[in-house]
Scaffold this active site. Structure first.
Site, PDB file in Angstrom:
ATOM      1  N   LYS A  22       0.835  -1.212   0.000  1.00 39.31           N
ATOM      2  CA  LYS A  22       0.000   0.000   0.000  1.00 39.31           C
ATOM      3  C   LYS A  22       0.866   1.257   0.000  1.00 39.31           C
ATOM      4  O   LYS A  22       0.622   2.194  -0.777  1.00 39.31           O
ATOM      5  CB  LYS A  22      -0.903   0.009   1.237  1.00 39.31           C
ATOM      6  CG  LYS A  22      -1.698   1.306   1.421  1.00 39.31           C
ATOM      7  CD  LYS A  22      -2.503   1.301   2.690  1.00 39.31           C
ATOM      8  CE  LYS A  22      -1.709   1.745   3.891  1.00 39.31           C
ATOM      9  NZ  LYS A  22      -1.688   3.217   4.072  1.00 39.31           N
ATOM     10  N   ASN A  23       1.864   1.295   0.863  1.00 36.73           N
ATOM     11  CA  ASN A  23       2.667   2.508   1.004  1.00 36.73           C
ATOM     12  C   ASN A  23       3.621   2.736  -0.160  1.00 36.73           C
ATOM     13  O   ASN A  23       4.243   3.790  -0.257  1.00 36.73           O
ATOM     14  CB  ASN A  23       3.450   2.472   2.325  1.00 36.73           C
ATOM     15  CG  ASN A  23       2.546   2.612   3.532  1.00 36.73           C
ATOM     16  OD1 ASN A  23       1.451   3.164   3.439  1.00 36.73           O
ATOM     17  ND2 ASN A  23       2.981   2.100   4.671  1.00 36.73           N
ATOM     18  N   CYS A 116      -5.433   8.324   9.383  1.00 37.63           N
ATOM     19  CA  CYS A 116      -5.520   7.788  10.736  1.00 37.63           C
ATOM     20  C   CYS A 116      -5.065   8.817  11.765  1.00 37.63           C
ATOM     21  O   CYS A 116      -4.096   9.541  11.543  1.00 37.63           O
ATOM     22  CB  CYS A 116      -4.646   6.532  10.875  1.00 37.63           C
ATOM     23  SG  CYS A 116      -5.373   5.061  10.136  1.00 37.63           S
ATOM     24  N   ARG A 121       1.393  14.833  12.193  1.00 41.12           N
ATOM     25  CA  ARG A 121       2.265  14.545  11.058  1.00 41.12           C
ATOM     26  C   ARG A 121       2.323  15.791  10.186  1.00 41.12           C
ATOM     27  O   ARG A 121       1.634  15.888   9.166  1.00 41.12           O
ATOM     28  CB  ARG A 121       1.744  13.325  10.283  1.00 41.12           C
ATOM     29  CG  ARG A 121       1.855  12.046  11.085  1.00 41.12           C
ATOM     30  CD  ARG A 121       1.435  10.838  10.296  1.00 41.12           C
ATOM     31  NE  ARG A 121      -0.016  10.749  10.174  1.00 41.12           N
ATOM     32  CZ  ARG A 121      -0.643   9.793   9.508  1.00 41.12           C
ATOM     33  NH1 ARG A 121       0.059   8.857   8.906  1.00 41.12           N
ATOM     34  NH2 ARG A 121      -1.954   9.754   9.449  1.00 41.12           N
ATOM     35  N   ASP A 303       4.789   0.861  12.081  1.00 43.73           N
ATOM     36  CA  ASP A 303       3.564   0.196  11.616  1.00 43.73           C
ATOM     37  C   ASP A 303       3.436  -1.231  12.143  1.00 43.73           C
ATOM     38  O   ASP A 303       2.369  -1.831  12.047  1.00 43.73           O
ATOM     39  CB  ASP A 303       3.512   0.184  10.086  1.00 43.73           C
ATOM     40  CG  ASP A 303       3.043   1.524   9.522  1.00 43.73           C
ATOM     41  OD1 ASP A 303       2.592   2.372  10.311  1.00 43.73           O
ATOM     42  OD2 ASP A 303       3.140   1.714   8.304  1.00 43.73           O
ATOM     43  N   ARG A 395      -8.273  -0.282   4.923  1.00 42.76           N
ATOM     44  CA  ARG A 395      -7.387   0.687   4.272  1.00 42.76           C
ATOM     45  C   ARG A 395      -6.031   0.072   3.941  1.00 42.76           C
ATOM     46  O   ARG A 395      -5.319   0.595   3.077  1.00 42.76           O
ATOM     47  CB  ARG A 395      -7.197   1.916   5.164  1.00 42.76           C
ATOM     48  CG  ARG A 395      -8.430   2.797   5.320  1.00 42.76           C
ATOM     49  CD  ARG A 395      -8.129   4.040   6.139  1.00 42.76           C
ATOM     50  NE  ARG A 395      -6.987   4.728   5.574  1.00 42.76           N
ATOM     51  CZ  ARG A 395      -5.962   5.191   6.291  1.00 42.76           C
ATOM     52  NH1 ARG A 395      -5.950   5.015   7.587  1.00 42.76           N
ATOM     53  NH2 ARG A 395      -4.972   5.811   5.704  1.00 42.76           N
TER      54      ARG A 395
END
Length: 415
Positions: A22-23, A116, A121, A303, A395
């Site tokens: 995903k990232n 999230c 951030r 994560d 997600r």
């Protein structure tokens, strides 16, 4: 709203295949805005965030076509330089459209992104980098209005932000001259983005180290690219197998991407081995407590902090989990305690005293990785758990209940 109903106590056994990262895919989708030619991406996971990013670039003029795990993108013309607020507000990663749009069109308008709620951030590192390249940044009725003709520059990031590194890289590939980015993020997803850009004709060197150099080119061409495996999904399934005392082969994984977690597993006495087609875990569910401290790559990934803490909740002895990346990433602790975990928080440190058993309970996932932690805990607990907040889990984990069911987990989705 959906919920996951999990009955624990069953060791996981079999083979599970990891999806594309995903990232990695999100900034690569954004990078497709840099060329007028078609782009083909393979091993693209079917996730809420991926669909959202597709909608974002479609609103800017892209044509997006999905066929299975393949995504075809064509942005012949940019129709709009303003990203829709209703889409951007749902996903923080949408901020990475700034670099490509600015590089191609000389201007971008975007509202502050969502995502999230795991802590502050700030995007100031993104903006400082773009300003160093020659962009003018203004606030206009809640939107960031960024415009300018970009030129290469020497940029030092105060923090090795992944998103800022990605935005600056994508902006610099079409800038005039050479850009040197120091204290850059070193995550594998940065390397995958650099490889994609270079396949389109960019000149990016040093990705995966703290110094990245980008020689600007006049234009980029189309390409085909396969997304790297998702190291966080892989780590999550590995930890689930370890916690349940299972025997699981996790396929489509690059073990080097998981070195910090694998080192801690070895320290905890959890048996595993690297095989030609993946990593095999053959645990009996008994292991020692260890201490972990999250760091930017190549340190222990934030994560995987929540799933690893869930693993430690049944470890032998006491372990400490120190979170240095995000200040609000212990929201899973109260939910784990509802299942019988013994965890105390002191600032950014969680002290985890292993217990003999966890018990199923109704719990709620407050963010994506907290959701993975609760699934892990539920699979290793006695009785049945109901996990709400599934929209967060969707997600980042493709068809998670189907994959867990294939390896013997008792899990189902209920609306």
């Amino acid at each position: 709203m959906s919920k996951l109903v999990v009955t624990g106590g069953q060791p996981l056994e079999g083979t599970v295949t990891v999806s594309g990262a995903k990232n990695a895919v999100l900034p690569i989708i954004a990078a497709s805005l840099l060329t007028r030619e078609p782009v083909q991406l393979d091993d693209v996971p079917e996730l809420v965030d991926v669909n959202l990013m597709g909608e974002v670039i479609q609103a800017l003029g892209a044509k997006v076509e999905r066929s299975g795990s393949q995504l075809k993108i064509h942005v012949a013309e940019i129709a709009n330089i303003e990203a829709p607020h209703d889409l951007v507000s749902q996903m923080r990663a949408s901020i990475v459209i700034m670099g490509p749009l600015l590089a191609r069109e000389g201007r971008v308008r975007i509202s502050h992104p969502g995502g999230c709620a795991i802590g502050s951030r700030p995007i100031n590192w993104h903006l400082k980098g773009l300003e160093a390249l020659g962009a003018d940044v203004r606030m206009d009725h809640g939107f960031l209005d960024v415009r300018g003709t970009l030129r290469g520059a020497r940029i030092y990031l105060d923090f090795p932000s992944v998103g800022a590194t990605e935005n600056i890289m994508m902006a610099a590939v079409l800038a005039k001259g050479t850009t040197t980015l120091e204290n850059a993020a070193q995550e594998p997803e940065i390397v995958d983005l650099a490889n994609f850009l270079n396949e389109m004709g960019a000149k990016v060197r040093g990705a995966g180290t703290s110094i990245i150099r980008i020689d600007g080119v006049q234009e980029l061409s189309g390409t085909s690219h396969t997304i790297i495996p998702d190291r966080i999904e892989a780590g999550s399934y590995i930890l689930m197998a370890a916690a349940t005392g299972g025997d699981v082969l996790v396929q489509n994984v690059i073990s080097d991407h998981l070195n910090p977690m694998l080192a801690k597993m070895e320290e905890a006495g959890i048996p595993f081995r690297e095989e030609d087609d993946g990593i095999r875990i053959f645990s009996e569910g008994h292991y020692r407590a260890v201490d972990i401290k999250t760091q930017v790559h190549p340190g222990f990934p934030t994560d995987l902090q929540a799933p690893f803490m869930a693993l430690l909740s049944k470890g032998h002895g006491m372990g400490m989990v120190t979170e240095t990346v995000f200040e609000n990433r212990f929201m899973h602790v109260d939910e784990l305690k509802r299942m019988g975990a013994d965890i105390k928080i002191e600032g950014r440190v969680a002290i985890v005293q292993g217990v003999s058993k966890l018990t199923g309970a109704p719990v709620t996932a407050a963010d994506l990785r907290a959701g993975a932690a609760l699934i892990l805990a539920a699979l290793s607990a006695e009785g049945t758990s109901e996990i709400s907040g599934v929209q967060h889990i969707d997600r980042g984990y493709e068809h998670i209940e189907e994959k867990i069911t294939r390896i013997g987990g008792v899990i189902r989705r209920e609306d």
